[in-house]
Design a protein around this motif. Structure first.
Motif, PDB file in Angstrom:
ATOM      1  N   ILE A  85      23.044  41.481  35.014  1.00 22.52           N
ATOM      2  CA  ILE A  85      24.337  40.592  35.371  1.00 22.52           C
ATOM      3  C   ILE A  85      24.245  40.516  36.843  1.00 22.52           C
ATOM      4  CG2 ILE A  85      26.693  40.649  35.652  1.00 22.52           C
ATOM      5  CD1 ILE A  85      25.794  40.648  32.442  1.00 22.52           C
ATOM      6  N   TYR A  86      23.978  39.127  37.150  1.00 24.84           N
ATOM      7  CA  TYR A  86      23.831  38.666  38.778  1.00 24.84           C
ATOM      8  C   TYR A  86      25.248  38.332  39.286  1.00 24.84           C
ATOM      9  CZ  TYR A  86      23.806  33.918  37.140  1.00 24.84           C
ATOM     10  OH  TYR A  86      24.220  32.724  36.656  1.00 24.84           O
ATOM     11  N   GLU A  87      26.196  38.072  38.552  1.00 26.67           N
ATOM     12  CA  GLU A  87      27.284  37.548  38.900  1.00 26.67           C
ATOM     13  C   GLU A  87      28.616  38.047  38.193  1.00 26.67           C
ATOM     14  OE1 GLU A  87      28.757  34.114  41.928  1.00 26.67           O
ATOM     15  OE2 GLU A  87      28.167  33.343  40.063  1.00 26.67           O
ATOM     16  N   ILE A  88      29.862  38.253  38.801  1.00 29.72           N
ATOM     17  CA  ILE A  88      30.960  38.609  37.968  1.00 29.72           C
ATOM     18  C   ILE A  88      32.158  37.780  38.810  1.00 29.72           C
ATOM     19  CG2 ILE A  88      32.872  39.894  36.929  1.00 29.72           C
ATOM     20  CD1 ILE A  88      30.384  42.131  36.983  1.00 29.72           C
ATOM     21  N   GLU A  89      32.834  37.031  38.129  1.00 33.21           N
ATOM     22  CA  GLU A  89      34.043  36.339  38.490  1.00 33.21           C
ATOM     23  C   GLU A  89      35.439  36.755  37.959  1.00 33.21           C
ATOM     24  OE1 GLU A  89      34.407  32.013  39.201  1.00 33.21           O
ATOM     25  OE2 GLU A  89      32.170  31.665  39.625  1.00 33.21           O
ATOM     26  N   LEU A  90      36.512  36.935  38.595  1.00 32.02           N
ATOM     27  CA  LEU A  90      37.602  37.328  38.152  1.00 32.02           C
ATOM     28  C   LEU A  90      38.701  36.171  38.594  1.00 32.02           C
ATOM     29  CD1 LEU A  90      39.581  39.394  36.892  1.00 32.02           C
ATOM     30  CD2 LEU A  90      39.869  40.445  39.133  1.00 32.02           C
ATOM     31  N   LEU A  91      39.422  35.525  37.410  1.00 29.93           N
ATOM     32  CA  LEU A  91      40.470  34.633  37.512  1.00 29.93           C
ATOM     33  C   LEU A  91      41.856  35.116  37.362  1.00 29.93           C
ATOM     34  CD1 LEU A  91      37.443  33.223  36.223  1.00 29.93           C
ATOM     35  CD2 LEU A  91      38.651  31.465  37.458  1.00 29.93           C
ATOM     36  N   ALA A  92      42.756  34.654  37.902  1.00 30.79           N
ATOM     37  CA  ALA A  92      44.210  34.836  37.504  1.00 30.79           C
ATOM     38  C   ALA A  92      44.753  33.380  37.213  1.00 30.79           C
ATOM     39  CB  ALA A  92      44.842  35.441  38.720  1.00 30.79           C
ATOM     40  N   THR A 122      47.625  35.466  32.808  1.00 32.25           N
ATOM     41  CA  THR A 122      46.328  35.561  31.994  1.00 32.25           C
ATOM     42  C   THR A 122      45.229  35.881  33.232  1.00 32.25           C
ATOM     43  OG1 THR A 122      46.836  33.956  30.497  1.00 32.25           O
ATOM     44  CG2 THR A 122      44.384  34.618  30.680  1.00 32.25           C
ATOM     45  N   LEU A 123      44.379  36.980  32.721  1.00 34.80           N
ATOM     46  CA  LEU A 123      43.223  37.468  33.722  1.00 34.80           C
ATOM     47  C   LEU A 123      41.986  36.936  32.749  1.00 34.80           C
ATOM     48  CD1 LEU A 123      44.293  40.737  35.210  1.00 34.80           C
ATOM     49  CD2 LEU A 123      44.059  38.740  36.421  1.00 34.80           C
ATOM     50  N   SER A 124      41.029  36.410  33.530  1.00 33.30           N
ATOM     51  CA  SER A 124      39.851  36.001  32.705  1.00 33.30           C
ATOM     52  C   SER A 124      38.725  36.521  33.585  1.00 33.30           C
ATOM     53  CB  SER A 124      39.604  34.758  32.432  1.00 33.30           C
ATOM     54  OG  SER A 124      40.856  34.162  31.844  1.00 33.30           O
ATOM     55  N   ALA A 125      37.500  37.073  32.931  1.00 34.04           N
ATOM     56  CA  ALA A 125      36.512  37.535  33.758  1.00 34.04           C
ATOM     57  C   ALA A 125      35.305  36.632  33.278  1.00 34.04           C
ATOM     58  CB  ALA A 125      36.114  39.013  33.638  1.00 34.04           C
ATOM     59  N   ILE A 126      34.360  36.300  34.018  1.00 30.76           N
ATOM     60  CA  ILE A 126      33.201  35.741  33.581  1.00 30.76           C
ATOM     61  C   ILE A 126      31.977  36.459  33.982  1.00 30.76           C
ATOM     62  CG2 ILE A 126      31.759  33.522  33.831  1.00 30.76           C
ATOM     63  CD1 ILE A 126      34.359  32.170  34.788  1.00 30.76           C
ATOM     64  N   ALA A 127      31.016  36.878  33.063  1.00 31.93           N
ATOM     65  CA  ALA A 127      29.979  37.547  33.725  1.00 31.93           C
ATOM     66  C   ALA A 127      28.808  36.584  33.236  1.00 31.93           C
ATOM     67  CB  ALA A 127      29.667  38.819  32.356  1.00 31.93           C
ATOM     68  N   GLU A 134      26.435  32.754  30.343  1.00 33.09           N
ATOM     69  CA  GLU A 134      27.642  33.130  30.840  1.00 33.09           C
ATOM     70  C   GLU A 134      28.526  33.312  29.886  1.00 33.09           C
ATOM     71  OE1 GLU A 134      30.745  30.050  32.607  1.00 33.09           O
ATOM     72  OE2 GLU A 134      28.784  30.647  33.812  1.00 33.09           O
ATOM     73  N   TYR A 135      29.346  34.639  29.937  1.00 35.07           N
ATOM     74  CA  TYR A 135      30.156  34.947  29.051  1.00 35.07           C
ATOM     75  C   TYR A 135      31.614  35.416  29.770  1.00 35.07           C
ATOM     76  CZ  TYR A 135      26.549  35.994  25.546  1.00 35.07           C
ATOM     77  OH  TYR A 135      25.577  35.941  24.397  1.00 35.07           O
ATOM     78  N   THR A 136      32.703  34.698  28.929  1.00 36.97           N
ATOM     79  CA  THR A 136      33.930  34.986  29.513  1.00 36.97           C
ATOM     80  C   THR A 136      34.921  35.859  28.369  1.00 36.97           C
ATOM     81  OG1 THR A 136      33.726  32.858  30.421  1.00 36.97           O
ATOM     82  CG2 THR A 136      35.957  33.391  30.003  1.00 36.97           C
ATOM     83  N   ALA A 137      35.739  36.706  29.097  1.00 39.59           N
ATOM     84  CA  ALA A 137      36.926  37.186  28.249  1.00 39.59           C
ATOM     85  C   ALA A 137      38.169  37.226  28.898  1.00 39.59           C
ATOM     86  CB  ALA A 137      36.483  38.721  28.159  1.00 39.59           C
ATOM     87  N   SER A 138      39.129  36.967  28.414  1.00 42.02           N
ATOM     88  CA  SER A 138      40.542  37.073  28.744  1.00 42.02           C
ATOM     89  C   SER A 138      41.510  37.905  28.453  1.00 42.02           C
ATOM     90  CB  SER A 138      41.051  35.462  28.600  1.00 42.02           C
ATOM     91  OG  SER A 138      40.246  34.692  29.266  1.00 42.02           O
TER      92      SER A 138
END
Length: 141
Positions: A85-92, A122-127, A134-138
């Motif tokens: 996994i080269y990057e993770i983003e967290l979104l609010a 809602t919180l979302s994370a992108i791996a 790219e996979y996203t979960a919320s």
């Protein structure tokens, strides 16, 4: 040279060194957004790449510890020379509030940040996996 100037120069040199040692971009072979076909019955590949978001209790100012692990139900994503996994983003609520860039073999898919969750719905994370996209979960708060 003033002490402040020396510190600034040292910080810039440290950033340049960090940037120079980043992974080889040629190893990122898939940047497609992937969809989970059946969230109730995820495949092992989907479990391995899906972010799991955990939110701790809020402090007096409304900040909560948010942890993102890549992998669910005990299926952990590898971190080897050619697959990580080269990057993770967290979104609010769709706005980026934290991110992390990861190196192969020396780091695993994990992000932790203290986020003011008082008004967040809602919180979302992108791996981002170098091989599988790219996979996203919320989660809803």
């Amino acid at each position: 040279m003033l002490r402040r100037d020396v510190l600034k120069l040292a910080a810039i040199a440290a950033l340049a060194t960090t940037y120079a040692s980043a992974y080889d971009e040629k190893l990122i072979v898939n940047k497609k957004k992937m969809e989970i076909k059946d969230p109730a019955n995820m495949t092992e590949l989907e479990l391995k790449h899906s972010p799991e978001i955990k939110v701790g209790a809020a402090d007096a100012q409304g900040f909560s510890l948010v942890e993102v692990n890549i992998g669910q139900k005990g299926v952990i994503h590898p971190s080897i020379d050619n697959h990580w996994i080269y990057e993770i983003e967290l979104l609010a609520d769709g706005k980026k509030v934290a991110d992390v860039s990861l190196e192969p073999t020396t780091s695993r898919g994990f992000l932790a940040a203290r986020i003011n969750t008082k008004d967040v719905k809602t919180l979302s994370a992108i791996a981002r996996c170098n091989l599988h996209g790219e996979y996203t979960a919320s989660i809803n708060l």
